[in-house]
Design a protein around this motif. Structure first.
Motif, PDB file in Angstrom:
ATOM      1  N   GLY A   8       0.670  -1.131  -0.154  1.00  0.00           N
ATOM      2  CA  GLY A   8      -0.017  -0.102  -0.017  1.00  0.00           C
ATOM      3  C   GLY A   8       0.818   1.283  -0.151  1.00  0.00           C
ATOM      4  N   GLY A   9       1.894   1.116  -0.066  1.00  0.00           N
ATOM      5  CA  GLY A   9       2.893   2.382  -0.091  1.00  0.00           C
ATOM      6  C   GLY A   9       2.778   3.047  -1.343  1.00  0.00           C
ATOM      7  N   GLY A  10       3.468   4.137  -1.336  1.00  0.00           N
ATOM      8  CA  GLY A  10       3.748   4.890  -2.934  1.00  0.00           C
ATOM      9  C   GLY A  10       3.884   6.200  -2.593  1.00  0.00           C
ATOM     10  N   LEU A  11       3.703   7.077  -3.611  1.00  0.00           N
ATOM     11  CA  LEU A  11       3.783   8.369  -3.516  1.00  0.00           C
ATOM     12  C   LEU A  11       2.663   9.149  -3.290  1.00  0.00           C
ATOM     13  CD1 LEU A  11       5.505  10.947  -4.206  1.00  0.00           C
ATOM     14  CD2 LEU A  11       4.995  10.801  -6.702  1.00  0.00           C
ATOM     15  N   ALA A  12       2.706   9.875  -2.283  1.00  0.00           N
ATOM     16  CA  ALA A  12       1.427  10.908  -1.965  1.00  0.00           C
ATOM     17  C   ALA A  12       1.945  12.376  -1.754  1.00  0.00           C
ATOM     18  CB  ALA A  12       0.730  10.406  -0.647  1.00  0.00           C
ATOM     19  N   GLN A  13       0.811  13.383  -2.022  1.00  0.00           N
ATOM     20  CA  GLN A  13       1.240  14.654  -1.846  1.00  0.00           C
ATOM     21  C   GLN A  13       0.781  14.922  -0.201  1.00  0.00           C
ATOM     22  OE1 GLN A  13      -0.718  17.213  -4.828  1.00  0.00           O
ATOM     23  NE2 GLN A  13       0.649  16.348  -6.381  1.00  0.00           N
ATOM     24  N   PRO A  14       1.581  16.073   0.110  1.00  0.00           N
ATOM     25  CA  PRO A  14       1.176  16.371   1.439  1.00  0.00           C
ATOM     26  C   PRO A  14      -0.262  16.718   1.538  1.00  0.00           C
ATOM     27  CG  PRO A  14       3.127  17.524   0.690  1.00  0.00           C
ATOM     28  CD  PRO A  14       2.522  16.941  -0.316  1.00  0.00           C
ATOM     29  N   GLY A  15      -1.000  16.241   2.612  1.00  0.00           N
ATOM     30  CA  GLY A  15      -2.420  16.355   2.978  1.00  0.00           C
ATOM     31  C   GLY A  15      -3.114  15.086   2.528  1.00  0.00           C
ATOM     32  N   GLU A  16      -2.588  14.420   1.681  1.00  0.00           N
ATOM     33  CA  GLU A  16      -3.256  13.122   1.114  1.00  0.00           C
ATOM     34  C   GLU A  16      -3.317  12.175   2.209  1.00  0.00           C
ATOM     35  OE1 GLU A  16      -3.184  13.757  -3.631  1.00  0.00           O
ATOM     36  OE2 GLU A  16      -1.760  12.428  -2.747  1.00  0.00           O
ATOM     37  N   VAL A  87       5.339  15.785   4.651  1.00  0.00           N
ATOM     38  CA  VAL A  87       6.498  15.416   4.087  1.00  0.00           C
ATOM     39  C   VAL A  87       7.705  14.315   5.010  1.00  0.00           C
ATOM     40  CG1 VAL A  87       8.862  16.249   3.323  1.00  0.00           C
ATOM     41  CG2 VAL A  87       6.807  17.540   2.654  1.00  0.00           C
ATOM     42  N   GLU A  88       7.372  14.926   6.276  1.00  0.00           N
ATOM     43  CA  GLU A  88       8.143  14.160   7.351  1.00  0.00           C
ATOM     44  C   GLU A  88       7.756  12.640   7.672  1.00  0.00           C
ATOM     45  OE1 GLU A  88       6.812  17.062   7.694  1.00  0.00           O
ATOM     46  OE2 GLU A  88       6.238  17.507   9.627  1.00  0.00           O
ATOM     47  N   ASP A  89       6.628  12.331   6.926  1.00  0.00           N
ATOM     48  CA  ASP A  89       5.987  11.048   7.358  1.00  0.00           C
ATOM     49  C   ASP A  89       6.700  10.185   6.203  1.00  0.00           C
ATOM     50  OD1 ASP A  89       2.773  12.232   7.939  1.00  0.00           O
ATOM     51  OD2 ASP A  89       3.905  11.683   9.149  1.00  0.00           O
ATOM     52  N   GLY A 115       8.770  -4.241   4.579  1.00  0.00           N
ATOM     53  CA  GLY A 115       8.477  -2.824   4.586  1.00  0.00           C
ATOM     54  C   GLY A 115       7.726  -2.449   3.496  1.00  0.00           C
ATOM     55  N   THR A 116       7.137  -1.244   3.362  1.00  0.00           N
ATOM     56  CA  THR A 116       6.695  -0.779   2.108  1.00  0.00           C
ATOM     57  C   THR A 116       6.789   0.826   2.143  1.00  0.00           C
ATOM     58  OG1 THR A 116       4.552  -0.356   0.836  1.00  0.00           O
ATOM     59  CG2 THR A 116       4.339  -0.172   3.294  1.00  0.00           C
ATOM     60  N   GLN A 117       7.382   1.300   1.017  1.00  0.00           N
ATOM     61  CA  GLN A 117       7.907   2.793   1.103  1.00  0.00           C
ATOM     62  C   GLN A 117       6.895   3.877   0.738  1.00  0.00           C
ATOM     63  OE1 GLN A 117      11.452   3.355   1.519  1.00  0.00           O
ATOM     64  NE2 GLN A 117      10.719   5.629   1.451  1.00  0.00           N
ATOM     65  N   VAL A 118       7.143   4.618   1.605  1.00  0.00           N
ATOM     66  CA  VAL A 118       5.971   5.777   1.513  1.00  0.00           C
ATOM     67  C   VAL A 118       6.711   7.010   1.220  1.00  0.00           C
ATOM     68  CG1 VAL A 118       4.276   7.313   2.818  1.00  0.00           C
ATOM     69  CG2 VAL A 118       4.025   4.699   2.869  1.00  0.00           C
ATOM     70  N   THR A 119       6.309   7.802   0.261  1.00  0.00           N
ATOM     71  CA  THR A 119       7.304   8.808  -0.208  1.00  0.00           C
ATOM     72  C   THR A 119       5.859  10.076  -0.071  1.00  0.00           C
ATOM     73  OG1 THR A 119       8.761   7.960  -1.615  1.00  0.00           O
ATOM     74  CG2 THR A 119       8.460  10.256  -1.788  1.00  0.00           C
ATOM     75  N   VAL A 120       6.340  11.233   0.496  1.00  0.00           N
ATOM     76  CA  VAL A 120       5.435  12.285   0.656  1.00  0.00           C
ATOM     77  C   VAL A 120       6.140  13.562  -0.147  1.00  0.00           C
ATOM     78  CG1 VAL A 120       3.884  13.897   1.904  1.00  0.00           C
ATOM     79  CG2 VAL A 120       4.377  11.226   2.599  1.00  0.00           C
ATOM     80  N   SER A 121       5.606  14.013  -1.114  1.00  0.00           N
ATOM     81  CA  SER A 121       6.358  15.254  -1.816  1.00  0.00           C
ATOM     82  C   SER A 121       5.494  15.746  -2.530  1.00  0.00           C
ATOM     83  CB  SER A 121       7.601  14.508  -2.684  1.00  0.00           C
ATOM     84  OG  SER A 121       7.980  15.476  -3.354  1.00  0.00           O
ATOM     85  N   THR A 122       5.729  16.932  -2.872  1.00  0.00           N
ATOM     86  CA  THR A 122       4.924  17.930  -4.014  1.00  0.00           C
ATOM     87  C   THR A 122       5.393  17.664  -5.250  1.00  0.00           C
ATOM     88  OG1 THR A 122       6.507  19.954  -3.338  1.00  0.00           O
ATOM     89  CG2 THR A 122       4.214  19.700  -2.090  1.00  0.00           C
TER      90      THR A 122
END
Length: 122
Positions: A8-16, A87-89, A115-122
């Motif tokens: 379920g990890g992946g790329l998300a934007q802040p607030g998502e 972003v710090e998540d 583990g599963t990688q979570v990236t939070v970035s604009t």
């Protein structure tokens, strides 16, 4: 064979929001607490929260109010719901098991997933 598999990890934007899953197999979950930890690059692994016989326990102040944990016994899956991501998540998120009650000490846990990688970035 005991297995915990995160997804379920992946790329998300802040607030998502993101929902991580931990599929467990090879043991009777009734006797085990399932915890979620994360590790950001260059940092120590951090305990987030756990679900077990003593209920749901939060170990990270920055997870309270944004993260929640639940389990679907029929699907042998424990979920980590993450809202209002920051972003710090960004980190690699792990699930793990511990016999009995929850603990915030990673050394009390055995059988970690990869583990599963979570990236939070604009």
């Amino acid at each position: 064979q005991v297995q915990l598999v995160e997804s379920g990890g992946g790329l998300a934007q802040p607030g998502e929001s993101l929902t991580l899953s931990c599929r467990i197999s090879g043991f009777a979950e009734d006797y085990w607490a399932i915890g979620w930890f994360r590790q950001a690059t260059g940092q120590e692994r951090e305990g987030l929260l756990c679900i077990g016989k003593n209920g749901i326990i939060y170990y990270a102040d920055n997870a309270k109010g944004r993260f929640s944990i639940s389990k679907d016994i029929g699907k042998s899956t424990v979920y980590l719901q993450m809202n209002s991501l920051k972003v710090e998540d960004a980190a690699k998120y792990f699930c793990t098991r511990k016999l009995g009650r929850c603990s915030g000490n990673e050394n009390d846990y055995s059988n970690w997933g990869r583990g599963t990688q979570v990236t939070v970035s604009t």
